[in-house]
Design a protein around this motif. Structure first.
Motif, mmCIF file in Angstrom:
data_model
loop_
_atom_site.group_PDB
_atom_site.id
_atom_site.type_symbol
_atom_site.label_atom_id
_atom_site.label_comp_id
_atom_site.label_asym_id
_atom_site.label_seq_id
_atom_site.Cartn_x
_atom_site.Cartn_y
_atom_site.Cartn_z
ATOM 1 N N ALA A 22 0.740 -1.050 -0.012
ATOM 2 C CA ALA A 22 -0.190 0.004 -0.505
ATOM 3 C C ALA A 22 0.830 1.351 -0.544
ATOM 4 O O ALA A 22 1.001 2.195 -0.518
ATOM 5 N N TYR A 23 2.044 1.131 0.891
ATOM 6 C CA TYR A 23 2.636 2.554 0.913
ATOM 7 C C TYR A 23 3.530 2.546 -0.451
ATOM 8 O O TYR A 23 3.663 4.167 -0.587
ATOM 9 N N SER A 24 3.758 1.756 -1.027
ATOM 10 C CA SER A 24 4.366 2.062 -2.771
ATOM 11 C C SER A 24 3.135 1.766 -3.190
ATOM 12 O O SER A 24 3.833 2.646 -4.538
ATOM 13 N N ALA A 25 2.379 2.566 -3.553
ATOM 14 C CA ALA A 25 0.813 3.081 -4.170
ATOM 15 C C ALA A 25 0.832 4.831 -3.612
ATOM 16 O O ALA A 25 -0.318 4.991 -4.130
ATOM 17 N N GLY A 26 1.511 5.067 -2.766
ATOM 18 C CA GLY A 26 1.244 6.015 -2.528
ATOM 19 C C GLY A 26 0.340 6.156 -0.737
ATOM 20 O O GLY A 26 0.646 7.915 -0.640
ATOM 21 N N ILE A 27 -0.336 5.053 0.080
ATOM 22 C CA ILE A 27 -0.329 5.586 0.902
ATOM 23 C C ILE A 27 0.694 5.398 2.787
ATOM 24 O O ILE A 27 1.707 4.747 2.127
ATOM 25 N N ARG A 28 0.119 6.610 2.981
ATOM 26 C CA ARG A 28 1.246 7.555 4.377
ATOM 27 C C ARG A 28 0.426 7.013 5.496
ATOM 28 O O ARG A 28 0.677 7.045 6.178
ATOM 29 N N ASP A 29 -1.246 6.991 5.340
ATOM 30 C CA ASP A 29 -2.000 7.110 6.476
ATOM 31 C C ASP A 29 -2.350 5.251 7.034
ATOM 32 O O ASP A 29 -3.095 4.536 5.953
#
Length: 234
Positions: free
Chosen positions: A44-51
């Motif tokens: 998910a982080y690699s897809a831009g999610i940070r929260d």
């Protein structure tokens, strides 16, 4: 799987914003990663999610140490007072402040560490016996008391709506909390920056967005069902 699910969730968020005439930039997706391994969070982080949202203090602390330091961790589960000191310097936002005693504990521990902790007050709008949170009638009084704490900043409100098959059944819950939220904004209480409304989960986040949510907490919609060992959730 995570990337495909995220794409669908983001599309649904965009569609809900369009229906409500809202700017999608007003809505933050909090990916609820409770019980999920680091590998899924990294996807998910690699897809831009940070929260990312966690329900348990121990799990949040472990993932905080293991994963990228630019992740914004949200404490969304019931927080016991004896665990406050472990999480206040790791979570960017505590969504689940459900009592004055918990707020007092956060103030006490934050003062020791010279921190200012951002919180949301959890409101049990539907007054379900099984849920934590302030009754709506008691919330303004709690806000005014907690606003006096120098190391705590009230940023808004949170609710967990009832579990329903048809998300439309929860519209009145979200509408009611939004009306109260707007009312609190208009009162301009010192040390209260009422700009966050955390409501809506996998089953009803689209309705929540239509009714004004600024944070939606989506877990199974992104990561699938939770892992279990035998009958016990981990």
């Amino acid at each position: 799987m995570v990337l495909e699910n995220l794409e669908e969730v983001n599309q649904r968020i965009l569609s809900a914003c369009k229906r409500a005439g809202r700017d999608p930039g007003e809505v933050t997706l909090v990916a609820v990663s409770k019980t999920k391994p680091a590998s899924m969070i990294e996807e998910a982080y690699s897809a831009g999610i940070r929260d990312f949202g966690e329900n348990k203090v121990q799990e949040l602390c472990e993932k905080y140490e293991e994963l990228s330091k630019d992740i914004r961790w949200h404490m969304i589960g019931h927080l016991q007072r004896n665990k406050v000191k472990q999480v206040i310097d790791k979570a960017v936002l505590i969504h689940s402040v459900d009592s004055l005693r918990l707020a007092e504990q956060i103030e006490e521990e934050a003062a020791k560490k010279a921190l200012t902790v951002d919180i949301l007050l959890e409101v049990n709008v539907a007054e379900e016996e099984s849920k934590f949170g302030f009754r709506l009638d008691d919330t303004e009084c709690a806000i005014r008391k907690i606003a006096l704490f120098p190391h705590v900043r009230i940023k808004g409100l949170m609710t967990i709506a009832p579990f329903v098959e048809n998300s439309e059944e929860n519209r009145f819950v979200f509408k009611k909390l939004r009306q109260f939220y707007v009312d609190m904004q208009s009162k301009n209480i010192d040390n209260v920056n009422m700009n966050m409304l955390s409501m809506g989960m996998t089953g009803d986040y689209e309705v929540a967005i239509e009714e004004g949510a600024t944070l939606v907490r989506v877990g199974t919609g992104i990561f699938g069902t939770r892992y279990k060992i035998g009958e016990n959730e981990v």
